[in-house]
Scaffold this motif. Sequence first.
Motif, mmCIF file in Angstrom:
data_model
loop_
_atom_site.group_PDB
_atom_site.id
_atom_site.type_symbol
_atom_site.label_atom_id
_atom_site.label_comp_id
_atom_site.label_asym_id
_atom_site.label_seq_id
_atom_site.Cartn_x
_atom_site.Cartn_y
_atom_site.Cartn_z
ATOM 1 N N THR A 43 138.132 60.576 91.620
ATOM 2 C CA THR A 43 138.062 61.984 91.255
ATOM 3 C C THR A 43 139.125 62.323 90.217
ATOM 4 N N GLN A 83 133.553 67.456 93.087
ATOM 5 C CA GLN A 83 133.430 66.950 94.455
ATOM 6 C C GLN A 83 133.512 68.086 95.464
ATOM 7 N N ASP A 154 130.470 63.960 90.574
ATOM 8 C CA ASP A 154 131.419 63.389 91.533
ATOM 9 C C ASP A 154 130.796 63.441 92.923
ATOM 10 N N GLU A 155 130.344 62.320 93.393
ATOM 11 C CA GLU A 155 129.639 62.204 94.670
ATOM 12 C C GLU A 155 128.527 63.246 94.794
HETATM 13 MG MG MG Z 1 136.810 61.874 95.010
#
Ligand code: MG
Lengths: 312, 564
Positions: A43, A83, A154-155
């Motif tokens: 991240t 995220q 991010d994810e």
């Molecule tokens: Mg992360």
Amino acid sequence: MAAVEVHELRKSYGDLVVVNGVSFTVEAGEVFALLGPNGAGKTTTVEILEGHRRADSGTVSVLGFDPATHARAFLERIGIVLQDAGFEEDFTVLELVNLQRGLYPRRVPADALIETVGLTGKRKARVRTLSGGQRRRLDLALGLVGDPEMLFLDEPTTGFDPSARHRAWGLVEGLRDTGKTVLLTTHYLDEAEHLADRVAVMVEGRIVAVGTPAELTAGQRSVVISFRLPRGTPAAELPELGSMPVADGAGWTLSTAEPAAVLHALSGWALDRRIEIPALEVRRPSLEDAYLALVGSAAVEREDTAVRPGRA
Amino acid sequence: MGVGGALRGSAVRVSAASMARDQLVHAVLALWRTQVVLVFTFVMPLLWLLLLGLLAGNDAVGPDGVRVMQFATPTAIAMGTFFATLPPVAISVAEARETGVLKRLHGTPLPAWGYLVGRIGAALLFALGALLVTVLLSVLLYEVRLRTETLLAMAVTLVLGTTAFSAVGLAIGSLSRTASIAEAASIGSAVVLSFISGLFFVGATLPAWLDTVASVFPLKPYADALRDQFNPYLPGRGWDPAGLAVIAVWLVAGTVIGLGALRWERYRSRSAGPVQRQPVRPTPPGSSAPPSSLEARRTTDGQATRGRPRVRRPSALAVLAGQSRAALRGAARRPGDVFFSVVMPVGLFSLLVTVQPGDTLTDGRPAALVVGASMVTWGAGVALFMNLPEGVARARDTGLLKRMRGTPLPLPGYLAGRTVAGFVLTLVILTAILLLGAAAYGLRIGPAGLLLGLVVLLVGALSLAACGLLLTTLVPSARAVGTVGLAVLFLLSFFSDVFLIDGPDWMATVGSLFPLKHLQNGLAAAWEGAAAPVPWLDLLVLAVWATAAGALAIRRFRWQPATP
Ligand SMILES: [Mg+2]
Ligand SMILES: Nc1ncnc2c1ncn2[C@@H]1O[C@H](COP(=O)(O)OP(=O)(O)OP(=O)(O)O)[C@@H](O)[C@H]1O
């Protein structure tokens, strides 16, 4: 020209070095996945590329911009799915999509976008009533609303149900087909294997491997053999198989560079005892196997160096 | 899922004007949907106006038909416009940062000014709304007259003042690490400023030094200018250059600090030191998972031998102690709670005793004793009727209650822990006020009086906590619970001898229906000692409220937020 170029990137928080000399490039039109355990610095790296954080040192270029300048022209061309960003809970999906849409010079039609992420039934619902996965879909919609050339995810699919994940994969593939560049992080290795043109594995702030999923798995010379044992046959009775099988759920797994020999020993043993070997499987290693090998060996190495001085 | 083709964007030009308009509309809607802001902006000043109307009557003060409310209306306007701007801007900025909404925005092409124009513009629109409603009401209801000759000066004062308040709000919001700090700091400073700027007293005079202190801040010059502009007996066009200069200085300072300290990303928690990385090792096959330390601690109160947890249910007392400690720790970490429930009543005690003309009230009772009882009552009200329900509602909103419901913790244990924590806070206030009173204002209370006072306080605390819990079951969100609690408490205080005013008899009658007045009266009676008998009636009313509200609250208790 490469869409993203990162050279010798470093970032620490106080004493904690989180990104420790990371370099990689992402070509335009490529889907690039950053993998790594929790706290690896994914991240942090991605947010430096987005312009959210500043690097301590190193050079970064995204679409030819230095993200740290936070230029408006840059922000108009990228899309970000963070995220963990919140929403204004008292607004509806459609309202938030429309608000954010108004910020970009190129705009995706709101209804089509909401349809694409599967929130049509929730268009008029307030955010506070959405489920966890539905919020994540709204996140995705807001990242796409400006028709970005470069998308940071991010994810993105954490919390998605399996069919939503497959839809999201379809979405990212569609983006790649239209020439967009995607940089994503994920903990789902099947996702990376499915989507990514190239993958980088990050451990403790360093990139320990980069390549196509095929290249990473090809680095694994061994083959994975897994099987179960019939009831009443303890594993201790297994013959010498070259390496110790490890328990894996209800069965046993071992990886070997000599599959023919292992299979021969195993099946000979079973025939001798007149038993069957249920769920016998021989497969080439998946990205997950390669990942676990990479991450595991990195952790062991570090532990060795960390523990030894204390013992001496 | 449709692919890229359907999502191709069409190019348009983004004009600054459309961006600002969108942000403004959005921010207005956001404020409107918060509802809490409506209470501050409209309900409070209007209630204040009506209350003053009731208290002061609206007689003509001169032969020319000028009425009393001509002098109260500007105070209500000042209050409404002030509360519509400073706290909402501070809270909304800090909240957007805390929830990550600001971070998300920062990744879009929206420039900072676009966001701020929206937020501050919305607050200014709300202030305008408060102004219109107040003026309309006072003109229609109380025959208040607007003076044409001062209208221009008034408009300038209003615009400059509300902009300055917004800028100060921005500064507070930027500097506060969390939304709850921003809330406490902004509402706290707003209430304190209102007090020392004389907005809550009409007619009474504050000590000169306090006037001087207040004049340094923007609210007093603002309110004074409005008062003068409404005053038909003053000559001139209502310009007050010195006052406007003070306000302008705050406008500049607030803007510079607010923009300078504006952060897009949430603050990390203060204790986030260097993190030790834990090596994550796969558990060796065949070995059973080690007992989690959490489990071991819960079942054996920390004396577990690892690996062989003894099974013993924690005693009710242990549960209560653990819950109370947790609740107290939580309160201590919320500066707003500490400010409103401890600092403010102690400060007010000091202020109000100082403001009293003599050592004794008109009825012969010592001022320090009566004011002390009032301020302990106020503090108990804040701790148990405002902070307690807000905390419970917050736990409900964040899913904490739901998680707790899946543990063996019984509901009464949780609620009792909260109540004990609130009561401990109340004891802190009590001690502080008694010590301060004894040291500075000659307050003397016998041991019997102290003991009886403790009994009254305990029963009072139970009744306030029960009412507070009832409040959580009636009001949907945590923030609304806190605000409604504060508003009810504030209003009821005027009916309950907490804020001393000589109102008409019917106000005392209304007050005597609720617990607050009986807590104050009971405490004062207990402290007076031998002269007064045990305040049985007050105790009885408090006990009835505690039982009835408590039973109803438990029946209506919800573990999860209501889904709209
Ligand atoms: Mg992360
Ligand atoms: N603002 C910050 N201040 C201090 N430490 C931070 C900050 N942001 C991240 N860290 C720390 O840096 C490390 C890397 O964090 P980062 O969020 O980049 O990890 P990640 O690879 O994205 O992990 P995950 O897979 O869990 O999302 C962590 O140990 C984290 O605690």
